[in-house]
Design a protein around this motif. Structure first.
Motif, PDB file in Angstrom:
ATOM      1  N   LEU A 195       0.628  -1.227   0.000  1.00 22.23           N
ATOM      2  CA  LEU A 195       0.321  -0.092   0.074  1.00 22.23           C
ATOM      3  C   LEU A 195       1.064   1.485   0.326  1.00 22.23           C
ATOM      4  O   LEU A 195       1.960   1.792   0.680  1.00 22.23           O
ATOM      5  CB  LEU A 195      -0.901  -0.352   1.238  1.00 22.23           C
ATOM      6  CG  LEU A 195      -1.861  -1.170   1.641  1.00 22.23           C
ATOM      7  CD1 LEU A 195      -2.928  -0.908   2.744  1.00 22.23           C
ATOM      8  CD2 LEU A 195      -2.921  -1.344   0.198  1.00 22.23           C
ATOM      9  N   ALA A 196       0.133   2.448  -0.717  1.00 18.25           N
ATOM     10  CA  ALA A 196       1.526   3.603  -0.700  1.00 18.25           C
ATOM     11  C   ALA A 196      -0.071   4.556  -0.967  1.00 18.25           C
ATOM     12  O   ALA A 196      -0.856   4.438  -1.153  1.00 18.25           O
ATOM     13  CB  ALA A 196       2.067   3.799  -2.363  1.00 18.25           C
ATOM     14  N   THR A 197       0.783   5.218  -1.157  1.00 14.55           N
ATOM     15  CA  THR A 197       0.096   6.798  -0.896  1.00 14.55           C
ATOM     16  C   THR A 197       0.548   7.785  -1.245  1.00 14.55           C
ATOM     17  O   THR A 197       1.385   8.183  -1.393  1.00 14.55           O
ATOM     18  CB  THR A 197      -0.507   7.345   0.831  1.00 14.55           C
ATOM     19  OG1 THR A 197      -1.430   8.009   1.056  1.00 14.55           O
ATOM     20  CG2 THR A 197       0.573   7.677   1.474  1.00 14.55           C
ATOM     21  N   ALA A 237      -6.096  19.533  -0.935  1.00 18.54           N
ATOM     22  CA  ALA A 237      -7.017  19.136  -1.864  1.00 18.54           C
ATOM     23  C   ALA A 237      -7.842  17.834  -1.412  1.00 18.54           C
ATOM     24  O   ALA A 237      -8.788  17.583  -1.598  1.00 18.54           O
ATOM     25  CB  ALA A 237      -6.853  19.886  -3.512  1.00 18.54           C
ATOM     26  N   GLN A 238      -6.709  16.285  -1.374  1.00 23.09           N
ATOM     27  CA  GLN A 238      -7.467  15.410  -1.598  1.00 23.09           C
ATOM     28  C   GLN A 238      -6.349  13.879  -1.075  1.00 23.09           C
ATOM     29  O   GLN A 238      -5.342  14.307  -1.822  1.00 23.09           O
ATOM     30  CB  GLN A 238      -7.958  14.785  -2.699  1.00 23.09           C
ATOM     31  CG  GLN A 238      -8.716  13.513  -3.512  1.00 23.09           C
ATOM     32  CD  GLN A 238      -9.312  13.152  -4.431  1.00 23.09           C
ATOM     33  OE1 GLN A 238      -9.254  13.580  -4.780  1.00 23.09           O
ATOM     34  NE2 GLN A 238      -9.691  11.974  -4.521  1.00 23.09           N
ATOM     35  N   ALA A 239      -6.344  13.096  -0.402  1.00 21.34           N
ATOM     36  CA  ALA A 239      -5.191  12.428  -0.345  1.00 21.34           C
ATOM     37  C   ALA A 239      -6.205  10.584  -0.363  1.00 21.34           C
ATOM     38  O   ALA A 239      -6.633  10.301  -0.485  1.00 21.34           O
ATOM     39  CB  ALA A 239      -5.303  12.087   1.074  1.00 21.34           C
ATOM     40  N   TRP A 240      -5.232   9.875  -0.842  1.00 19.77           N
ATOM     41  CA  TRP A 240      -5.770   8.796  -1.217  1.00 19.77           C
ATOM     42  C   TRP A 240      -4.344   7.999  -1.006  1.00 19.77           C
ATOM     43  O   TRP A 240      -3.518   8.133  -0.722  1.00 19.77           O
ATOM     44  CB  TRP A 240      -6.287   8.576  -2.853  1.00 19.77           C
ATOM     45  CG  TRP A 240      -5.239   8.544  -3.886  1.00 19.77           C
ATOM     46  CD1 TRP A 240      -4.550   8.059  -4.551  1.00 19.77           C
ATOM     47  CD2 TRP A 240      -4.727  10.192  -4.344  1.00 19.77           C
ATOM     48  NE1 TRP A 240      -3.719   8.649  -5.491  1.00 19.77           N
ATOM     49  CE2 TRP A 240      -3.801  10.119  -5.408  1.00 19.77           C
ATOM     50  CE3 TRP A 240      -5.113  11.393  -4.191  1.00 19.77           C
ATOM     51  CZ2 TRP A 240      -3.232  10.830  -6.086  1.00 19.77           C
ATOM     52  CZ3 TRP A 240      -5.279  12.379  -4.823  1.00 19.77           C
ATOM     53  CH2 TRP A 240      -4.076  12.481  -5.810  1.00 19.77           C
ATOM     54  N   ALA A 241      -4.800   6.473  -1.043  1.00 18.55           N
ATOM     55  CA  ALA A 241      -3.955   4.859  -1.067  1.00 18.55           C
ATOM     56  C   ALA A 241      -4.344   3.893  -2.168  1.00 18.55           C
ATOM     57  O   ALA A 241      -5.547   4.100  -2.723  1.00 18.55           O
ATOM     58  CB  ALA A 241      -4.242   4.312  -0.138  1.00 18.55           C
TER      59      ALA A 241
END
Length: 428
Positions: free
Chosen positions: A236-238, A358-362
């Motif tokens: 998993l990376a973000t 503004a937005q973060a995800w993985a």
């Protein structure tokens, strides 16, 4: 969904009774394979269990880089760079590709020595980097104070937009005759007389002589259903994107801890290299192969809901559709404070101090033991192929990987030696 909003792709209506090739997986690699085959007049069907481009192909940094590739990947990446340069014209659509160059900087002498050693791989390729003084590196980023001991600028590297690229490639494949089906999970690959005979989907069966598994982190489950072990680790990376910044630098930046690149919308995508190995029951089957990777400083180990969900699949007789019960899209949650990462990076790069997250995800990356993809025939079944295990490198490599897989299927002489990517390396 916590992932970025990706360009929607239209599904075709009626599943065909037959096809020359069925490609399983609607990420950028699967889309590139479908495009290459369709351009050669092959009747190709692309099946995606969810929506095109919703997993890692839309969640990566968007780098198109040759620098720091494994030596085995260098010829394939050189081929891909040429394809990326012509991609928008070829597709008649925008992918956001820009040859912006990337600055790579190292903090320690040991890291600098490793990078200088890697540069020897560029001999006889025609690609050259520019070494930068600390002052020259800082000047490229508006007075950066990053404590670099060694920096290079690779003018041949670039970027594209992950939310645009795979959908544009998939739609162009349809323009050339490919059929695309979303929410259409493949549940089985059937064989007859030692050859692929059909692909079974939740919407019906397609008679075919050739199937390609290009399903990223889901490829292992499909291989398992065929009793073919595929060593892979889910990592998993973000990353996150910032608000728009006026007059920010166009060149990208990378170091051992983080990476930054300009976006078409005027903001920046920032990726932290703090990663997690997501353990599932099958991970223990191959864990010894990944012992070196699991000891790296930026790698943590995570056991989440997916472990317990897949426990019954490992010891039971659950099928592919049962595995989808927990969701058709792998959508992990970022696990550390992105604002803190932005503050850390902005401390070195003043232009980022005016930005906010503004937005973060993985995303979930399928990693092989050597961190080199498998682009190959699969097992002893004629007509069975795989293009998977890209280990976080798939976005940049995808055009070349698509062409290489199409060469293997159609019998055309490959432009790139396929030997380093053979699945047979796991059968020795």
């Amino acid at each position: 969904m916590t992932g970025p909003s990706t360009t929607p792709v239209r599904s075709d209506r009626e599943l065909p009774k037959s096809a020359d090739v069925v490609v399983i997986g609607g990420g950028i690699v699967g889309a590139c394979i479908a495009l290459e085959l369709a351009e050669r007049g092959v009747r190709v069907v692309l099946c995606e269990k969810g929506n095109i481009n919703e997993e890692q192909s839309s969640r990566n940094l968007g780098w198109v880089r040759l620098t720091n590739r494994a030596p085995a990947e260098i010829p394939l990446m050189i081929d891909s760079i040429g394809l990326w340069a012509d991609m928008d014209r070829r597709l008649g659509r925008a992918t956001g590709y820009v040859k912006c160059g990337i600055v790579f900087s190292d903090r320690t002498d040991a890291q600098a020595t490793q990078r200088q050693d890697w540069l020897l791989n560029l001999r006889n390729t025609g690609f050259r980097v520019e070494e930068l003084t600390k002052e020259a590196m800082g000047a490229r980023f508006g007075g950066s104070s990053f404590p670099a001991t060694y920096s290079i600028f690779s003018p041949f590297d670039g970027r594209a937009e992950p939310q645009l690229a795979a959908p544009a490639i998939a739609e162009a494949a349809r323009d050339r005759g490919a059929l695309i089906f979303q929410d259409c999970a493949v549940t089985a690959i059937e064989k007859s007389g030692g050859k692929v005979s059909s692909v079974v989907t939740e919407r019906g069966t397609i008679a075919t002589s050739t199937a390609v598994i290009a399903a990223g982190a889901w490829s292992g489950a499909l291989c398992e259903s065929l009793n073919i072990p595929l060593p892979h680790l889910d990592v998993l990376a973000t990353a996150f994107r910032t608000t728009a910044i006026n007059d920010g630098p166009d060149v990208s930046f990378g170091t051992g801890d983080f990476a930054v690149r300009r976006r078409l919308d005027g903001g920046y995508t920032v990726g932290s290299f703090r990663s997690r190995a997501e353990l599932v029951p099958n991970s223990f089957r191959y864990g010894w192969r990944f012992r070196s990777a699991l000891r790296t400083p930026n790698m943590g180990i995570h056991v989440g809901k997916r472990f317990y969900r897949e426990l019954k699949h490992t010891f039971g007789k659950a099928g592919i559709l049962d595995r989808l019960a927990g969701g058709r899209t792998l959508d992990p949650t970022p696990w550390f404070c992105q604002d803190a990462v932005l503050d850390e990076v902005a401390a070195y790069f003043p232009f980022l101090r005016q930005a906010r997250v503004a937005q973060a995800w993985a995303g979930c990356i399928d990693v092989t033991p050597e961190q080199i993809p498998v682009i190959s025939t699969l097992g002893k079944t004629l007509g069975l192929h795989i293009a998977s295990g890209f280990s976080g490198h798939g976005f940049g490599l995808a055009p070349g990987a698509g062409r290489l897989m199409a060469d293997l299927i159609t019998g055309r002489s490959p432009r790139v030696d396929p030997a380093p990517f053979q699945f047979s390396r796991y059968q020795r």
